[in-house]
Design an enzyme around this catalytic site. Structure first.
Site, mmCIF file in Angstrom:
data_model
loop_
_atom_site.group_PDB
_atom_site.id
_atom_site.type_symbol
_atom_site.label_atom_id
_atom_site.label_comp_id
_atom_site.label_asym_id
_atom_site.label_seq_id
_atom_site.Cartn_x
_atom_site.Cartn_y
_atom_site.Cartn_z
ATOM 1 C CG ASP A 14 41.933 40.873 44.051
ATOM 2 O OD1 ASP A 14 42.174 40.206 45.076
ATOM 3 O OD2 ASP A 14 42.688 40.873 43.059
ATOM 4 C CB SER A 15 44.928 42.424 47.124
ATOM 5 O OG SER A 15 45.180 41.370 46.220
ATOM 6 C CE1 TYR A 46 45.371 44.450 50.176
ATOM 7 C CE2 TYR A 46 43.337 43.243 50.541
ATOM 8 C CZ TYR A 46 43.997 44.428 50.309
ATOM 9 O OH TYR A 46 43.267 45.585 50.214
ATOM 10 N N GLY A 47 48.656 38.658 50.173
ATOM 11 C CA GLY A 47 48.977 37.273 50.525
ATOM 12 C C GLY A 47 50.177 37.114 51.449
ATOM 13 C CB CYS A 77 40.842 38.847 47.390
ATOM 14 S SG CYS A 77 42.403 38.781 48.276
ATOM 15 C CG ASN A 78 41.367 32.349 46.721
ATOM 16 O OD1 ASN A 78 40.723 31.359 46.998
ATOM 17 N ND2 ASN A 78 41.439 32.821 45.487
ATOM 18 C CB THR A 79 44.509 36.744 50.932
ATOM 19 O OG1 THR A 79 45.458 36.111 50.073
ATOM 20 C CG2 THR A 79 45.180 37.053 52.250
ATOM 21 C CD GLU A 156 50.438 41.359 39.958
ATOM 22 O OE1 GLU A 156 51.094 42.409 40.057
ATOM 23 O OE2 GLU A 156 49.279 41.230 40.349
ATOM 24 C CB CYS A 188 45.832 32.434 44.401
ATOM 25 S SG CYS A 188 46.500 34.053 43.953
ATOM 26 C CB THR A 189 41.781 35.744 41.901
ATOM 27 O OG1 THR A 189 42.586 36.693 42.586
ATOM 28 C CG2 THR A 189 40.547 35.435 42.723
ATOM 29 C CG HIS A 190 47.373 36.796 40.596
ATOM 30 N ND1 HIS A 190 46.702 37.432 41.598
ATOM 31 C CD2 HIS A 190 48.099 37.751 39.973
ATOM 32 C CE1 HIS A 190 47.013 38.728 41.586
ATOM 33 N NE2 HIS A 190 47.859 38.945 40.605
#
Lengths: 274, 274
Positions: A14-15, A46-47, A77-79, A156, A188-190
């Site tokens: 992932d980023s 990355y987004g 990572c979705n991006t 974050e 988005c994984t967040h």
């Protein structure tokens, strides 16, 4: 070149730390598998970056994982899942799974009104990848999308609930809410960490799709299908690599992973293979 | 190696677009100077990264600027000014100016109550660089600091005013407000765009220090001192380099610069000199 045998590890990247929500689900349903996680924390997020740059980063990260003994790459990572998977497939024949298809499939299964919302980073939404994927599965579903650039920094920063958080979520999602969707993909994984607040804003009639769960299932299916599932009866090892200081990764990452992280190794990407 | 003559350009770099607030002030008071701006947009933001990574990025960016004909490097980024300037000085004898010292000097001049607040990114605040600098100028000044990680994404998203913005600012700044400071250093090149809202939250008795203005003055002084000021009577050229797609840089950057940006060239960092 990796050996692609059943005792190889699953390489996840992932980023940054978001992909740990995916790793957590894989650990839960495939505890015996060896897992290697790479978070490209020196270049996160990355987004907000262009397709071309995300593709380059994706290939560089995959190159590192391929230098280890891995049998499968999970793009957590979705991006990157939206724009970078083909670029990885060009450099390897190790199977690659992203988070996008499993999430899209779950949304299609769930929607009754045939109206699905998708939220994610600028890069993911601009790629229209979810729209294309959902449409390819079922043509008559309306897909409404919205980029929510402040959600990642909010998570974050650890701001997950409260009035300000809900006000920000409302600002982004009010149109989607009024559009009559019954399913919302957290693209988005967040975002799973904001699930409670997003659910409160959207109301209980909207089902939230968390692609981490769906992706872990897809990983298990693919390993079975290819005869690559681990036959070990012990818990697999877990290795963590980052490209910036491990401290911040550990502090925030344990919240994502739901457990302690032991050793974290710092590497430099582009990775130089000896 | 650059020639360090008066017709050389001023090289300015930042992690992204924030440094354009500094470039804007340099353009205003030194219109005849040639300016080369580098925004490392493929790796922005720096404020969440470790000291070591920021130093590496700083040296890589400076190396690119030094491959052009430059007579001075302006580090238009508080994070790099706080932790990366010495690393740059190790690779060159071209003079280097950061945004930190000019801002600190202005704060010391302004405070009557001898209580100064400093806000910035995590990396800048953790470095204690402003505290050290202010204390070294005047020992008996109290310096109170606060990291405000959500301010940069807010500015980049264009959320500059309104209830939510003020609520977020209040969350971060309420303690500083109650501490009785009379001077607040905006220790991040993005923050001047939030000036109006920050002033509203802090009240008019607190003076905000915008280091872009102070840095531009320091640049002018240094050029005079070293005999490097341009003797041209024409407007200098302005060149822009970025490490990710120019589109996003242009859209947000023009708001920072206050005028249109013509050509933007994309380069890759680490830069390979032919």
């Amino acid at each position: 070149m990796s050996r692609k045998t059943e005792d190889g590890a699953i390489g996840i990247f992932d980023s940054g730390i978001g992909g740990l929500t995916v790793m957590r689900e894989i650990m839960r349903i495939l505890p015996q598998e060896n897992l290697i996680y790479l978070g490209d924390t020196a270049r996160v997020p990355y987004g907000i970056r262009s397709r071309e740059t995300v593709q380059r980063y994706a290939v560089e990260n995959a190159t590192f994982l391929l230098s280890q003994n891995i049998k499968l790459i999970v793009v957590a990572c979705n991006t990157v899942s939206a724009v970078g998977i083909d670029a990885i497939r060009e450099i390897t024949d190790v199977p690659v799974i992203g988070v996008l298809k499993p999430g899209a499939r779950a949304a299609v299964k769930n929607t009754v009104k045939k109206r699905v919302g998708v939220i994610g980073t600028e890069a993911t939404i601009q790629s229209s990848a979810y729209q294309k994927e959902i449409k390819s599965l079922k043509n008559d579903i309306d897909v409404l999308t919205k980029a929510c650039p402040l959600f990642v920094p909010l998570v974050e920063e650890g701001w997950l609930e409260g009035d300000i958080v809900e006000a920000i979520i409302s600002t982004y999602l009010s149109e989607l809410k009024e559009s009559g969707i019954d399913t919302l993909v957290l693209g988005c994984t967040h975002y799973p960490l904001l699930k409670k607040s997003i659910q409160r804003v959207m109301g209980n009639e909207v089902r939230l799709i968390d692609s981490a769960v769906e992706t872990a299932r897809a990983v298990r299916e693919l390993l079975h299908e290819k005869g690559l599932i681990s036959s070990s009866d012990k818990q697999g090892y877990r290795a963590f690599y980052v490209t910036d200081s491990p401290d911040r990764f550990r502090n925030i990452g344990e919240r994502f992973l739901g457990c302690q992280i032991q050793e974290i190794k710092k590497i430099q990407i582009p990775y130089r293979i000896n």
